[in-house]
Design an enzyme around this catalytic site. Structure first.
Site, short mmCIF file in Angstrom:
data_model
loop_
_atom_site.label_atom_id
_atom_site.label_comp_id
_atom_site.label_asym_id
_atom_site.label_seq_id
_atom_site.Cartn_x
_atom_site.Cartn_y
_atom_site.Cartn_z
N SER A 15 79.48 77.35 40.56
CA SER A 15 80.19 76.49 39.60
C SER A 15 79.34 75.25 39.25
O SER A 15 78.41 74.89 39.99
CB SER A 15 81.52 76.05 40.23
N VAL A 61 79.53 76.12 53.86
CA VAL A 61 78.44 75.31 54.43
C VAL A 61 78.90 74.37 55.54
O VAL A 61 78.06 73.79 56.24
CB VAL A 61 77.66 74.52 53.35
N SER A 155 74.65 61.09 44.55
CA SER A 155 75.62 60.68 43.53
C SER A 155 75.45 59.19 43.25
O SER A 155 74.94 58.45 44.10
CB SER A 155 77.04 60.92 44.06
N TYR A 168 83.20 59.71 50.51
CA TYR A 168 82.27 60.36 49.58
C TYR A 168 80.96 59.57 49.50
O TYR A 168 79.87 60.14 49.56
CB TYR A 168 82.93 60.47 48.20
N LYS A 172 77.16 60.77 50.41
CA LYS A 172 76.10 60.81 49.39
C LYS A 172 75.01 59.78 49.68
O LYS A 172 73.83 60.00 49.36
CB LYS A 172 76.70 60.61 48.00
#
Ligand SMILES: NC(=O)c1ccc[n+]([C@@H]2O[C@H](COP(=O)([O-])OP(=O)(O)OC[C@H]3O[C@@H](n4cnc5c(N)ncnc54)[C@H](O)[C@@H]3O)[C@@H](O)[C@H]2O)c1
Length: 263
Positions: A15, A61, A155, A168, A172
């Site tokens: 995706s 993963v 990110s 998050y 990142k």
């Protein structure tokens, strides 16, 4: 590194940004092993690309055994096709927003932090770790004796994470931080490491955003004032694979956008 004639492992390749990389690599004559949990989109992509140039393996993963069980079939397929491993692209990732402390004075559940870190950070590191022995034994390429390249996905949140993005941003930021030491560890093998840090890009991850959030984000953007397209992401990954001088670096791909605290 020349893409043609080499095999690339792409996690999250069913995706979004990973899928754009898969399509690009196949278009340029490379083979791809897609590791993903999405058992609908993965096989659909193989159908589109043809089983000769792409292989789908169901893989989580965040589960080290699941990655381990993808290594042997990948190595066997590489032997069959005669296209040695040229790179690893750990693009699988998730976002699960949550304030570290909410209005009701409740801290974010540890399970939520673990979920994000186990896929975005530990999953990235474990995937790279487990496929490295195969990459380090690939035949060297060109007069530089290059063996391969790892292109990781960070990110904007690594630099200007917004409210609710503590977990998050931690994942990142860690991916960005490990870029240089990984490149230093792997230089003796002729393996490079490059990380791309995108801002908002069109994908399943961002498709669920409300119009209000999307408009707010677009207002915060400089130029172009729109979400990036997956092909713009894969164009940079392609360049990172091909340009041997890119190494140990995190490249922001964000049209000069700096995310505000909230929208
Ligand atoms: N889209 C954006 O705006 C944006 C911005 C910055 C960074 N990123 C990063 O880009 C990467 C790709 O995200 P995307 O936007 O294409 O999202 P996406 O949801 O379209 O694709 C992510 C893919 O990862 C797979 N995946 C999720 N958990 C997995 C797991 N445990 N094991 C294996 N596969 C798993 C999903 O099945 C999916 O196919 C992620 O790391 C994301 O954090 C995206």
């Amino acid at each position: 590194m020349k893409i043609e004639g080499r095999t690339f492992v792409v996690s999250g390749g069913a995706s979004g940004l990973g899928r754009a990389c898969v399509r690009d690599i196949c278009r340029l004559g490379g083979n791809v092993v897609i590791l993903d949990m999405n058992e609908e989109l993965g096989p659909a992509l193989i159908k589109e690309l043809g089983a000769g140039s792409a292989k789908f393996l169901v893989c989580d993963v965040s589960d080290t055994g699941s990655i381990a069980s993808a290594v042997m079939p990948t190595v066997s397929w590489i032997k069959e096709t005669g296209k040695p491993l040229g790179g690893i692209i750990p693009a699988a990732g998730v976002g699960r927003p949550g304030l570290i402390l909410n209005k009701a004075n409740e801290p974010v559940p540890l399970s939520q932090i673990d979920f994000v870190l186990s896929i975005n950070l530990r999953g990235t590191l474990d995937l790279v770790r487990q496929f490295l022995p195969a990459l380090a034994t690939s035949p060297p390429f060109s007069s530089d004796n290059e063996r391969g390249v790892i292109v990781m996905v960070s990110s904007s949140a690594a630099f200007d994470g917004q409210m609710g993005q503590v977990a998050y941003a931690a994942s990142k930021g860690a991916v960005a931080s490990m870029t240089l030491p990984m490149a230093r560890d792997l230089s003796r093998f002729g393996i490079r490491v490059v990380t791309v840090a995108p801002s908002m890009f069109e994908s399943a991850m961002t498709a669920g955003m409300s119009d209000k959030v999307r408009k707010g984000l677009e207002k915060a953007m400089e130029f172009p004032a729109r979400a990036g397209k997956p092909e713009e992401f894969s164009a940079l990954v392609r360049h990172a694979i091909e340009n041997v001088m890119l190494n140990g670096v995190v490249i922001r791909l964000d049209g000069a956008t700096r995310m505000p605290s909230k929208l």
